[in-house]
Scaffold this motif. Sequence first.
Motif, PDB file in Angstrom:
ATOM      1  N   PRO A 116       0.856  -1.195   0.000  1.00 20.00           N
ATOM      2  CA  PRO A 116       0.000   0.000   0.000  1.00 20.00           C
ATOM      3  C   PRO A 116       0.886   1.238   0.000  1.00 20.00           C
ATOM      4  O   PRO A 116       2.013   1.212   0.501  1.00 20.00           O
ATOM      5  N   VAL A 117       0.383   2.324  -0.567  1.00 18.32           N
ATOM      6  CA  VAL A 117       1.180   3.533  -0.790  1.00 18.32           C
ATOM      7  C   VAL A 117       0.622   4.692   0.040  1.00 18.32           C
ATOM      8  O   VAL A 117      -0.592   4.920   0.054  1.00 18.32           O
ATOM      9  N   ILE A 118       1.519   5.424   0.701  1.00 19.82           N
ATOM     10  CA  ILE A 118       1.131   6.672   1.356  1.00 19.82           C
ATOM     11  C   ILE A 118       1.856   7.816   0.653  1.00 19.82           C
ATOM     12  O   ILE A 118       3.092   7.838   0.589  1.00 19.82           O
ATOM     13  N   MET A 119       1.099   8.753   0.106  1.00 26.26           N
ATOM     14  CA  MET A 119       1.651   9.961  -0.496  1.00 26.26           C
ATOM     15  C   MET A 119       1.960  10.944   0.632  1.00 26.26           C
ATOM     16  O   MET A 119       1.087  11.274   1.441  1.00 26.26           O
ATOM     17  N   MET A 120       3.200  11.424   0.690  1.00 29.04           N
ATOM     18  CA  MET A 120       3.664  12.309   1.754  1.00 29.04           C
ATOM     19  C   MET A 120       3.838  13.724   1.197  1.00 29.04           C
ATOM     20  O   MET A 120       4.678  13.958   0.324  1.00 29.04           O
ATOM     21  N   ASN A 121       3.038  14.676   1.693  1.00 25.59           N
ATOM     22  CA  ASN A 121       3.063  16.046   1.167  1.00 25.59           C
ATOM     23  C   ASN A 121       3.717  16.992   2.175  1.00 25.59           C
ATOM     24  O   ASN A 121       3.164  17.261   3.244  1.00 25.59           O
ATOM     25  N   HIS A 122       4.907  17.478   1.814  1.00 28.74           N
ATOM     26  CA  HIS A 122       5.672  18.305   2.746  1.00 28.74           C
ATOM     27  C   HIS A 122       5.128  19.721   2.859  1.00 28.74           C
ATOM     28  O   HIS A 122       4.453  20.230   1.966  1.00 28.74           O
ATOM     29  N   GLY A 123       5.457  20.365   3.969  1.00 31.59           N
ATOM     30  CA  GLY A 123       5.081  21.752   4.191  1.00 31.59           C
ATOM     31  C   GLY A 123       6.067  22.710   3.545  1.00 31.59           C
ATOM     32  O   GLY A 123       6.996  22.307   2.835  1.00 31.59           O
ATOM     33  N   PHE A 124       5.865  24.007   3.822  1.00 30.75           N
ATOM     34  CA  PHE A 124       6.710  25.019   3.192  1.00 30.75           C
ATOM     35  C   PHE A 124       8.117  24.988   3.769  1.00 30.75           C
ATOM     36  O   PHE A 124       8.318  24.935   4.983  1.00 30.75           O
ATOM     37  N   PHE A 125       9.086  25.012   2.878  1.00 28.10           N
ATOM     38  CA  PHE A 125      10.500  25.176   3.213  1.00 28.10           C
ATOM     39  C   PHE A 125      11.057  26.263   2.301  1.00 28.10           C
ATOM     40  O   PHE A 125      10.650  26.362   1.138  1.00 28.10           O
ATOM     41  N   SER A 126      11.995  27.040   2.783  1.00 23.67           N
ATOM     42  CA  SER A 126      12.719  27.917   1.879  1.00 23.67           C
ATOM     43  C   SER A 126      13.407  27.056   0.831  1.00 23.67           C
ATOM     44  O   SER A 126      14.079  26.068   1.148  1.00 23.67           O
ATOM     45  N   ARG A 127      13.249  27.416  -0.416  1.00 22.16           N
ATOM     46  CA  ARG A 127      13.815  26.624  -1.499  1.00 22.16           C
ATOM     47  C   ARG A 127      15.345  26.616  -1.467  1.00 22.16           C
ATOM     48  O   ARG A 127      15.968  25.730  -2.034  1.00 22.16           O
ATOM     49  N   THR A 128      15.935  27.596  -0.818  1.00 19.37           N
ATOM     50  CA  THR A 128      17.393  27.680  -0.778  1.00 19.37           C
ATOM     51  C   THR A 128      18.006  26.648   0.169  1.00 19.37           C
ATOM     52  O   THR A 128      19.199  26.346   0.064  1.00 19.37           O
ATOM     53  N   VAL A 129      17.215  26.107   1.092  1.00 21.46           N
ATOM     54  CA  VAL A 129      17.749  25.127   2.042  1.00 21.46           C
ATOM     55  C   VAL A 129      17.067  23.765   1.916  1.00 21.46           C
ATOM     56  O   VAL A 129      17.521  22.791   2.517  1.00 21.46           O
ATOM     57  N   PRO A 191      -1.421   0.468  -6.802  1.00 19.97           N
ATOM     58  CA  PRO A 191      -2.127   1.708  -7.137  1.00 19.97           C
ATOM     59  C   PRO A 191      -3.587   1.726  -6.676  1.00 19.97           C
ATOM     60  O   PRO A 191      -4.243   2.762  -6.770  1.00 19.97           O
ATOM     61  N   GLU A 192      -4.083   0.584  -6.176  1.00 22.90           N
ATOM     62  CA  GLU A 192      -5.462   0.528  -5.691  1.00 22.90           C
ATOM     63  C   GLU A 192      -5.555   0.844  -4.200  1.00 22.90           C
ATOM     64  O   GLU A 192      -6.649   0.983  -3.661  1.00 22.90           O
ATOM     65  N   ARG A 193      -4.401   0.956  -3.536  1.00 25.46           N
ATOM     66  CA  ARG A 193      -4.405   1.247  -2.093  1.00 25.46           C
ATOM     67  C   ARG A 193      -3.504   2.461  -1.841  1.00 25.46           C
ATOM     68  O   ARG A 193      -2.298   2.336  -1.689  1.00 25.46           O
TER      69      ARG A 193
END
Length: 364
Positions: A116-129, A191-193
């Motif tokens: 099974p797959v967990i999509m992990m969505n990160h929060g805001f980070f400065s793109r420079t770091v 892809p079904e889970r």
Amino acid sequence: MNQRICLFLLIFLAACTPASILPTATLPAPNVMITPATLTPTITPIPTATRTTEKAIQPYTIDGLRSHKFQSGKIVLRETLLETENFTRYLIEYPSDGLTITGIMQIPKSGDAPYPVIMMNHGFFSRTVYNSGDGTDRAAEFLNRRGYLTLSSDYRSWGDSETGESLFYSGLAIDVINLMNAIPSIPQADPERIGMWGHSMGGGVTLKVLTIDSRVKAAVIYSSVSADFSDIIGRWGPGCLGDVFAGELEFGCNSSDILPLDLPPDLIASYFNSVADPEILKAVSPLYHLDNVSAPVQINYGTKDGLTFAGTPPEWSTKMYDGFIAANKDAQIFSQEDEGHSFIGEPWFEFMARSLRFFDKHVR
């Protein structure tokens, strides 16, 4: 001498005599030849009319994204970054609407594939770091140990991803959906889970995806931004016009949104018109489209979040929960006493154990 004087007088008198006026010549009639129109006349292009704000913003609304023609492909392994007894971490890339987007995939070593797959969505980070996997790596490892394959998109403009427009998180949501579309290219993934986990800005991306795509079986939202963009813009302002890296240094410029200078001028004008238009803000905000959500949702927040400018007020989580209940959706909410924007120590393990039970019930 007398002859010379006489000659001079004759010349002087001739010069002073007025010249005769000649009659004006009559011009001949013009010889005009009229050429008949050809069968394929040259047509001067008419400039495209400037769109109304509503029409320009329509593709970035929830309804517009639901009819978006997503363009995806295969996940490509760029590099093996880490191998442990519990999981292997890969740097990946995949196509998303013409852009190359990077991210992280972690494949567990326990249990049986396909996982099974967990999509992990990160929060805001400065793109420079920011480095690929920042903001999701610890939670991903927790889930890998329990037999879940995890996928984390960097989103456009983060990591080694290419940069493209993203109005009201639209591009970020598109990148996550295109990553889901690419899951069948990984033999170890089912892809079904599919479940989804999102922190802060990633919680907002998760909410947007839930209102667009019904494949997600369950979602955990952690210290999320508001489901209402009027709250987000009220706290951090509209997006940055131009170089998004430079925009990160500007106060009152929310560089979660991406507005390159080469966007059509009427779209740029419409974006800045729309941030003050309550009806358009409703059209782009998940809060007003929760009827589209089919997945059960778990909301988690810290009671001391929002005390710094970068945090998210607890009221945003309770407002979101109230919206789900009003829409008669399956939602639950949990507060962590005395925790801020990111949970620390034992409260974090309590939160992740609760997330695991939720995914085990609805995804596994």
